[in-house]
Every structure is written in C-alpha cells, then in structure tokens.
Design a protein around this motif. Sequence first.
Motif, short mmCIF file in Angstrom:
data_model
loop_
_atom_site.label_atom_id
_atom_site.label_comp_id
_atom_site.label_asym_id
_atom_site.label_seq_id
_atom_site.Cartn_x
_atom_site.Cartn_y
_atom_site.Cartn_z
N HIS A 201 0.92 -1.25 -0.10
CA HIS A 201 0.02 -0.05 -0.18
C HIS A 201 0.73 1.38 -0.17
CE1 HIS A 201 -3.66 -2.29 0.55
NE2 HIS A 201 -3.12 -3.21 1.40
N PRO A 202 0.87 1.95 -1.13
CA PRO A 202 1.67 3.20 -1.21
C PRO A 202 1.02 4.31 -0.14
CG PRO A 202 0.68 2.61 -3.39
CD PRO A 202 0.16 1.69 -2.41
N ARG A 203 2.16 5.04 0.52
CA ARG A 203 1.70 5.98 1.53
C ARG A 203 0.95 7.29 0.81
NH1 ARG A 203 3.98 6.87 6.08
NH2 ARG A 203 5.81 5.59 5.83
N GLU A 204 1.21 7.45 -0.64
CA GLU A 204 0.45 8.23 -1.44
C GLU A 204 -1.30 8.15 -1.34
OE1 GLU A 204 2.22 10.55 -5.09
OE2 GLU A 204 2.54 8.48 -5.13
N VAL A 205 -1.53 6.77 -1.14
CA VAL A 205 -2.88 6.56 -1.28
C VAL A 205 -3.72 6.76 0.03
CG1 VAL A 205 -4.81 4.70 -1.50
CG2 VAL A 205 -2.60 4.64 -2.81
N THR A 206 -3.06 6.58 1.07
CA THR A 206 -3.59 6.84 2.31
C THR A 206 -3.65 8.30 2.64
OG1 THR A 206 -1.40 6.94 3.53
CG2 THR A 206 -2.80 4.85 3.62
N GLU A 207 -2.46 9.16 2.13
CA GLU A 207 -2.60 10.61 2.15
C GLU A 207 -3.58 11.18 1.24
OE1 GLU A 207 1.41 11.52 0.97
OE2 GLU A 207 2.34 11.08 3.05
N ALA A 208 -3.73 10.72 0.10
CA ALA A 208 -4.79 10.99 -0.74
C ALA A 208 -6.28 10.74 -0.47
CB ALA A 208 -4.66 10.28 -2.32
N LEU A 209 -6.51 9.68 0.42
CA LEU A 209 -7.84 9.33 1.00
C LEU A 209 -8.18 10.33 2.02
CD1 LEU A 209 -7.90 5.56 0.94
CD2 LEU A 209 -8.71 7.27 -0.87
N ASP A 210 -7.13 10.71 2.97
CA ASP A 210 -7.32 11.73 4.08
C ASP A 210 -7.69 12.95 3.38
OD1 ASP A 210 -6.71 9.77 6.19
OD2 ASP A 210 -4.79 10.40 6.21
N HIS A 211 -6.93 13.55 2.34
CA HIS A 211 -7.30 14.68 1.49
C HIS A 211 -8.68 14.69 1.07
CE1 HIS A 211 -6.44 18.47 -0.31
NE2 HIS A 211 -6.73 17.96 -1.29
#
Length: 291
Positions: A201-211
């Motif tokens: 799971h890329p960190r970018e995905v969790t950051e994008a979902l939070d955003h």
Amino acid sequence: MSGTGTGRTAGGGNAAGAAARLQKLFEGHRLTPTQRRIAHCMVRRAADAPFLSSVELAELAGVSQPSVTRFAVALGFDGYPALRRHLRDVPAAERGPAPGAYNAYQQAVYAEMENLRHLASLLADPKPVEHAGRLLAASCPLPVLGLRAASAQARGFAYFAAKVHPDVRLFDEGGTMLADRVDAARRAGASALLCFALPRHPREVTEALDHARSSGLTVVTVADSAFAPVARHSDLLLPAAVGTGLAFDTACAPMMLGRVLLEAMCDGLPDAQARLEEFDARAAARGLFVD
C-alpha cells in the motif's frame, strides 16, 4: 523471490481459506490501529500465522511483543498461546489438499478460487455493495483512484464505468498533482471517490484518501483486507483478498468485486441501459470491433 515484499507461502492452495477464517475471527472486534496492523499481518501470512511465536509476529508486524499479547486478549483469548492453539485447531475437512498434492501453479489457482468463494459468501449480504453503488452513481464527476499494483483495477473499472456514467475521472498516477485533481473533482461536484488499494500500500494512497475526506468526499475503498492500512482512511471498505502464492500477488477477487460494484452502480443510474445502447450504436457505426 517476491515482487510485493511478501514471500511465497507454502501450501498456497490453503492460504486463502486460512485468510478467510482469520477475517471472520477478527470481524466485529473494535481494534486499535496497532491491533489492526497485527491483524493485517496475520491475514497476509495466513498459512504461517498458527506457527508464529509472539516475538516473530511482533517483528513481522513491526510492533512490540506485549502488543501481540494485548491483541490476543482483545479477541477474547487468555493470551497469544491460546490464540495460536485456536488457529491450529482446524477441522481436517477445512485443511484442503495435503502439501504436494498440486504444483505451485495449481495451488495459486486453487487459492484464487477460495478467494472468490469467500467473496461470494461476503456478498450474501448485498447491502454494503448496494450502498456503495448508490454513492458512486450519485457522484458526478466520479473520481477513481488506484496507484501502483492497484492501477490496473482502477483503470478497468473506469473504462467500463465511463460507458454508463457521465463523468469518470481516473487517478492512476501519484505525485504532487494528485491532491489538485481531487480538489478539481470536488469543485466540479463530486461527492464520492472510489479507491482500489492493493499490497503493497503506497503512502500516497492514504494521504490522498485523507485529503479527499477532508475535502468532503465519501471514500469507498476496495482493499485486500478489512484490516488493510487504508481501512481507517475510508468511509466504506469492501474487502476482497489477493492471492500470495506466486512471486507477484494475484487479484482475481478484487477485479470481480469491481465488476460487482459496476453492476450496483448501474442500478443507481436510470439511463445506464440507454447509454450502453447508444455506445453500441456508435461502435457499430464506426466499425470499432471485428466481432
């Protein structure tokens, strides 16, 4: 050899069944983020989980050994040894073929068949998928996110969704512009975002979902486990296990769940059939297909 950071699992044909049993064991418990991390690690290493010591499991999950003990207690066991005994106590009928009964390629196929059977059992309650379909149908535009290993799932969903949905926006590349694209979709009227999230799971995905959630979007996620790292970043998570018996993970169940979501979304789009017929007419006029 492993392309995902998760090595091959011995007896891969039985791993999917073990993962399904673990999922069922964990469901319904209120777990802390650390405990969810342990649960996700056990699901990913389902075939090995009954034989791991608490120290080994802690190391694999990146947590402390006392955290593993507290995790077992949270599940209702006296301690980790009791949890491990429970995992080892599998009826013979559920153990599947003996090791060596099939070669590695066959085991991978049987594991995917088990993943699909588990998905079918989850779909016995259609309400979560139906709810997700309504959310996706009502969002215009509809952003669809999937990075790295999940990009193929997102792209496939977006390709078919565009035939019935008036505005589908595929986000399959990361980088600094990803948040800008989420913002643009929200300004254009999007109310929900669909995410495909697969290991690793890329960190970018969790950051994008939070955003996305902070922007007011409802996040619907298809992930490999209800305890995947993206779970706490999603409003509605729909699990579909991946196969881990080959060098690279296989994702038949997530792909199937994506098609089921498409069907549920179509049920929420009153003009879906008309759009399909219109596309077929245009395709015939242009001679797009040879069949």
